[in-house]
Write a protein that holds these residues in place. Structure first.
Motif, PDB file in Angstrom:
ATOM      1  N   THR A  45      -3.771   8.158  -2.000  1.00 49.34           N
ATOM      2  CA  THR A  45      -2.321   8.025  -1.827  1.00 49.34           C
ATOM      3  C   THR A  45      -1.745   6.715  -2.323  1.00 49.34           C
ATOM      4  N   ARG A  53       5.861   6.029   4.222  1.00 50.91           N
ATOM      5  CA  ARG A  53       5.287   6.934   3.239  1.00 50.91           C
ATOM      6  C   ARG A  53       3.865   7.337   3.628  1.00 50.91           C
ATOM      7  N   GLN A  56       4.051  10.022   6.148  1.00 49.18           N
ATOM      8  CA  GLN A  56       4.461  11.292   5.537  1.00 49.18           C
ATOM      9  C   GLN A  56       3.301  11.969   4.812  1.00 49.18           C
TER      10      GLN A  56
END
Length: 260
Positions: A45, A53, A56
């Motif tokens: 990621t 973020r 999420q």
């Protein structure tokens, strides 16, 4: 055992783009006969991408992100160790999944020591060390980035019987001493191999310092990257491990009665 470390350039990619990048790296590592390829901390990621973020993107350890790692490991017949954000109820952990060449999940390690605001804003700390895991004939301990800077953690793995400690990391300037001094010291003082897989490039305010390495149980580098994206390889030898352990005596000469 032949290990590959993919020292990645930090780019703001989507998860899908990261998966494609890792898949190609697995293919490249397999072409060079690696048994295991190690990717950096949070490689799926990005690491310094903000707590919101990360929350999420976080997934369960049996979610689609880790399944993609299992699929690529099986497709290329290579072991994979890769960092990702692991969701567990309301918590998110800075984690890394170890998968064998059949695509079987062997272990998920959670980071024990949180580094600064970047970790504390996004992650919970693990409440226990990751148990040792068998990868083929090798007993390995898993640690993530800052964890390797704590001698107690690596010593605990060595006393439990580890042959090697594998460390996905995202270490930035100015802390080059971790790769150049700490990692070789951890290897030699514990008579084990240490593999340290870092990033390069910039991500937010961080400039990653590279210098990924595989260090032998005598503290000598078997492979060392520079400050560019590259893949390095090293052979881990049980014979060499035994030779070093006959020559050194750190573990057998300990005086734990004096340390309490």
């Amino acid at each position: 055992m032949r290990i590959a470390i993919h020292q990645m350039m930090s780019v703001d990619r989507s998860v899908a783009d990261n998966i494609a990048h890792l898949d190609q790296a697995c293919a490249d590592a397999k072409t060079d006969a690696a048994d295991l390829v190690i990717f950096p901390e949070m490689a799926l990621t990005g690491y310094n991408i903000g707590a919101d973020r990360i929350r999420q993107l976080a997934q369960l350890r049996d979610g689609a992100m880790v399944q993609s790692l299992r699929d690529m490991a099986k497709r290329h017949a290579i072991g994979v160790l890769c960092g990702f954000p692991e969701a567990d109820g309301a918590q998110v952990f800075n984690a890394a999944a170890l998968i064998d060449a059949s695509g079987t999940m062997l272990s998920v390690c959670r980071k024990v020591h949180l580094f600064g605001a970047v970790d504390r804003a996004a992650f919970s700390a693990a409440d226990a060390l990751c148990p040792l895991v068998q990868f083929g004939d090798w007993s390995v301990g898993l640690a993530i980035c800052y964890d390797v800077e704590f001698p107690e953690l690596v010593r605990a793995y060595a006393l439990a019987g580890a042959d090697a400690v594998l460390v996905p990391t995202a270490n930035m300037l100015p802390y080059i001493g971790v790769a150049t001094r700490v990692v070789p010291a951890r290897a030699e003082e514990n008579e084990i191999y240490v593999a340290y897989a870092n990033r390069v490039g910039t991500e937010g305010a961080f400039e990653y310092c590279g210098l990924s390495c595989v260090t032998g149980p005598d503290g000598v580098d078997l492979a060392r990257a520079g400050n560019k994206e590259e893949m390095i390889f090293a052979e881990l030898s049980k014979d060499h491990l035994l030779q070093v352990r006959h020559a050194l005596s750190h573990l057998s000469d300990r005086r734990p009665d004096l340390y309490r």
